[in-house]
Design a protein around this motif. Structure first.
Motif, PDB file in Angstrom:
ATOM      1  N   ASP A  25       0.831  -1.203   0.000  1.00 17.76           N
ATOM      2  CA  ASP A  25       0.000   0.000   0.000  1.00 17.76           C
ATOM      3  C   ASP A  25       0.871   1.261   0.000  1.00 17.76           C
ATOM      4  OD1 ASP A  25      -2.550   1.164  -0.082  1.00 17.76           O
ATOM      5  OD2 ASP A  25      -2.545   1.503   2.080  1.00 17.76           O
ATOM      6  N   CYS A  26       2.020   1.170  -0.620  1.00 23.83           N
ATOM      7  CA  CYS A  26       3.006   2.262  -0.635  1.00 23.83           C
ATOM      8  C   CYS A  26       2.678   3.276  -1.728  1.00 23.83           C
ATOM      9  CB  CYS A  26       4.382   1.648  -0.894  1.00 23.83           C
ATOM     10  SG  CYS A  26       5.735   2.816  -1.001  1.00 23.83           S
ATOM     11  N   PHE A  27       3.001   4.530  -1.440  1.00 28.88           N
ATOM     12  CA  PHE A  27       2.968   5.598  -2.433  1.00 28.88           C
ATOM     13  C   PHE A  27       4.413   5.879  -2.827  1.00 28.88           C
ATOM     14  CE2 PHE A  27      -0.782   6.392   0.161  1.00 28.88           C
ATOM     15  CZ  PHE A  27      -1.755   6.611  -0.785  1.00 28.88           C
ATOM     16  N   VAL A  28       4.673   5.955  -4.118  1.00 25.34           N
ATOM     17  CA  VAL A  28       6.000   6.341  -4.596  1.00 25.34           C
ATOM     18  C   VAL A  28       5.842   7.719  -5.222  1.00 25.34           C
ATOM     19  CG1 VAL A  28       7.963   5.765  -6.064  1.00 25.34           C
ATOM     20  CG2 VAL A  28       6.637   3.934  -4.994  1.00 25.34           C
ATOM     21  N   LEU A  29       6.607   8.677  -4.712  1.00 23.03           N
ATOM     22  CA  LEU A  29       6.524  10.060  -5.179  1.00 23.03           C
ATOM     23  C   LEU A  29       7.846  10.465  -5.817  1.00 23.03           C
ATOM     24  CD1 LEU A  29       4.788  11.547  -2.004  1.00 23.03           C
ATOM     25  CD2 LEU A  29       3.697  10.800  -4.131  1.00 23.03           C
TER      26      LEU A  29
END
Length: 185
Positions: free
Chosen positions: A130-134
């Protein structure tokens, strides 16, 4: 150079690769048509990307570093791009930062940037599905912008970063679908 002239391989870089990483980045900076398109990463920060859980994936032609991408897990640090988006602390802690991606000019056009982005996204997904990569990209850097968007990143915000440089903040959710609640107009 023809694509058939080399067989690139990707591996995790180690602290012993730091000089090569810095040399490649220096060559990239010197070849930029506009200095505002790319902001160099300092030696100390690159060294921190070589310490777990952070990583630098290097692409090699035999033993020569020809491209690399760094991925950091800044948690609550001030440079976490989730803060720039106004996200809450729990969400910010789930953010990874796709930082520097460089490709030696002799090896551009072979899809290495997109391949490295894909490696970083897979790596970020492993510990946290459930990671966000920015990441950030200059709006004028059409090649990098097209590549990150082709890998599923969405523009979330336009802002001034890195000492007055115009940047998009782009996001990717490891589920493959960026939740609408986190999108900005």
């Amino acid at each position: 150079m023809k694509k058939s002239d080399f067989t690139p391989h990707i591996r995790l870089c180690t602290p012993e690769d730091l000089d090569d990483i810095m040399d490649l980045q220096e060559r990239i900076c010197a070849s930029m048509p506009r200095p505002d398109l790319f902001v160099a990463t300092c030696r100390e920060e690159n060294a921190s990307y070589l310490a777990e859980p952070n990583v630098i994936f290097g692409t090699y032609d035999h033993d020569r570093l020809i491209a690399y991408a760094s991925l950091a897990f800044p948690e609550k640090a001030s440079d976490n791009l989730g803060w720039d988006l106004g996200w809450d602390e729990d969400t910010v802690r789930r953010c990874a930062k796709l930082d520097t991606i460089v490709v030696d000019s002799a090896y551009r056009g072979y899809g290495l940037q997109r391949t490295l982005i894909s490696h970083c996204l897979s790596y970020a997904k492993a510990p946290d599905p459930d990671c966000f990569v920015l990441t950030t990209v200059s709006p004028a850097n059409t090649y990098s912008l097209r590549n990150v968007q082709s890998e599923g990143f969405q523009i979330l915000k336009r802002m001034t970063k890195y000492g007055g440089r115009d940047r998009y903040v782009l996001g990717y959710h490891t589920s493959g679908h960026f939740p609408e609640i986190y999108q900005h107009p």
